[in-house]
Scaffold this motif. Structure first.
Motif: not given
Length: 107
Positions: A81-97
């Protein structure tokens, strides 16, 4: 069989029936989705249902043999669950301009 033992058997049977119903609903959620996050959460709940099933079996037999197995499954479910949550958090993190994306105004 004494009355408390009979009550224990009835309650454990009801618990096993509820676990089986939850498992059937869980399989429907895994099959239908609609998103990968739904399927990932369903697989985490599947680990919890397996642990609950082992606990019911252990209670029926009055045997603590399955306790270490349940502990390992709980740890694997948690880390999954922690691995999936980290994957989703990294994928949905806004990219810096990016510097090329910044529009410069008049000077």
């Amino acid at each position: 069989m004494t009355a408390p033992e009979q009550v224990d058997r009835i309650l454990l049977t009801a618990a096993v029936v509820l676990i089986l119903v939850a498992g059937a609903l869980l399989l429907a959620r895994i099959w239908r989705g609609p998103s990968m996050l739904d399927r990932a959460i369903s697989l985490d709940v599947c680990a919890a249902l397996i642990i609950a099933g082992l606990a019911a079996k252990s209670a029926f037999a009055r045997d603590p043999f399955y306790f270490p197995i349940m502990l390992v499954l709980a740890f694997l479910g948690f880390t999954g669950s922690v691995g999936i949550a980290r994957f989703i958090a990294v994928r949905d993190r806004p990219r810096p301009p990016h510097p090329d994306d910044v529009q410069e105004g008049p000077r």
